[in-house]
Motif scaffolding. Structure first.
Motif, PDB file in Angstrom:
ATOM      1  N   UNK A   2       0.910  -1.191   0.090  1.00  0.00           N
ATOM      2  CA  UNK A   2       0.056   0.050   0.063  1.00  0.00           C
ATOM      3  C   UNK A   2       0.763   1.031  -0.084  1.00  0.00           C
ATOM      4  N   UNK A   3       0.081   2.442  -0.291  1.00  0.00           N
ATOM      5  CA  UNK A   3       0.786   3.631  -0.385  1.00  0.00           C
ATOM      6  C   UNK A   3       1.664   4.032   0.871  1.00  0.00           C
ATOM      7  N   UNK A   4       0.922   4.037   1.917  1.00  0.00           N
ATOM      8  CA  UNK A   4       1.649   4.327   3.072  1.00  0.00           C
ATOM      9  C   UNK A   4       2.751   3.627   3.562  1.00  0.00           C
ATOM     10  N   UNK A   5       2.839   2.213   3.415  1.00  0.00           N
ATOM     11  CA  UNK A   5       4.018   1.594   3.597  1.00  0.00           C
ATOM     12  C   UNK A   5       5.131   1.897   2.608  1.00  0.00           C
TER      13      UNK A   5
END
Length: 90
Positions: A2-5
């Motif tokens: 995911x983008x946050x990771x």
């Protein structure tokens, strides 16, 4: 992934190193002259040295600048690269 990771993986990393007295004094003096922290100066010098060492390779974002500064830093600190890329003191 995911983008946050992905964003978290690109965060700056902290390291700890041991320096000789003379190298630390040279870094401290230069950082004071340039109005920046020793940590910021070290990060700048390392990025410049890596950029200079691998000019033909694609550079990660954040590696913009002038490789000439890395040469000046090495001269200031009395560090010379050997043909295999290791550093040695004169």
């Amino acid at each position: 992934m995911n983008d946050r990771l992905r964003v978290l993986q690109r965060q700056p990393r902290r390291i700890s190193i041991t320096l000789s007295y003379h190298v630390h004094e040279a870094l401290l003096s230069r950082s004071e002259n340039e109005g920046r922290s020793v940590s910021n100066l070290c990060a700048f010098l390392l990025e410049d040295a890596l950029r200079e060492q691998q000019p033909a390779m694609a550079q990660p974002s954040g590696f913009e600048g002038n490789g000439h500064r890395a040469v000046q830093a090495k001269q200031l600190l009395g560090i010379n690269p050997t043909p295999n890329g290791h550093l040695r003191r004169p």
